[in-house]
Write a protein that holds these residues in place. Structure first.
Motif, mmCIF file in Angstrom:
data_model
loop_
_atom_site.group_PDB
_atom_site.id
_atom_site.type_symbol
_atom_site.label_atom_id
_atom_site.label_comp_id
_atom_site.label_asym_id
_atom_site.label_seq_id
_atom_site.Cartn_x
_atom_site.Cartn_y
_atom_site.Cartn_z
ATOM 1 N N LEU A 67 -19.809 14.711 43.865
ATOM 2 C CA LEU A 67 -18.357 15.203 44.837
ATOM 3 C C LEU A 67 -18.174 14.666 46.061
ATOM 4 O O LEU A 67 -17.096 14.211 46.314
ATOM 5 N N ILE A 68 -19.448 14.332 46.686
ATOM 6 C CA ILE A 68 -19.438 13.355 48.168
ATOM 7 C C ILE A 68 -18.876 12.100 47.803
ATOM 8 O O ILE A 68 -18.053 11.614 48.423
ATOM 9 N N VAL A 69 -19.550 11.557 47.007
ATOM 10 C CA VAL A 69 -18.698 10.120 46.814
ATOM 11 C C VAL A 69 -17.466 9.960 46.237
ATOM 12 O O VAL A 69 -16.712 9.017 46.729
ATOM 13 N N PHE A 70 -16.922 10.965 45.508
ATOM 14 C CA PHE A 70 -15.811 10.829 44.931
ATOM 15 C C PHE A 70 -14.716 11.242 46.326
ATOM 16 O O PHE A 70 -13.757 10.733 46.157
ATOM 17 N N GLY A 71 -15.314 12.135 46.803
ATOM 18 C CA GLY A 71 -14.432 12.476 48.168
ATOM 19 C C GLY A 71 -14.479 11.456 49.140
ATOM 20 O O GLY A 71 -13.229 11.284 49.638
ATOM 21 N N MET A 72 -15.320 10.736 49.330
ATOM 22 C CA MET A 72 -15.495 9.545 50.225
ATOM 23 C C MET A 72 -14.278 8.611 49.829
ATOM 24 O O MET A 72 -13.566 7.900 50.298
#
Length: 82
Positions: A35-40
């Motif tokens: 989730l964090i990487v995809f959001g970034m």
């Protein structure tokens, strides 16, 4: 991202010896990382297009609005079955 890594390494990692299999905490943390990487990636892509064309950035935002939950649920389902 830094908070998630510190939580994973310091809080969870110190309490357990090195294991060869995934624990429940690992199965929860891996989708969090996705989730964090995809959001970034979404933020970087949106900023790139927002400089030139605001309507294209809004289209990307609408696509990622549906893609992020799908990717997180798929990652969680995949990791949960390991």
């Amino acid at each position: 991202m830094i908070a998630a890594v510190f939580f994973h390494v310091i809080d969870i990692g110190e309490g357990l010896p090195p294991l060869e299999y995934l624990t429940l905490e690992d199965k929860v943390i891996i989708p969090l990382y996705a989730l964090i990487v995809f959001g970034m990636v979404e933020i970087a892509t949106q900023r790139k297009f927002a400089q030139n064309d605001l309507t294209k950035a809004e289209i990307i935002n609408k696509k990622f609005r549906y893609a992020i939950p799908i990717v997180v649920i798929a990652t969680f389902a995949l990791v949960w079955n390991l």
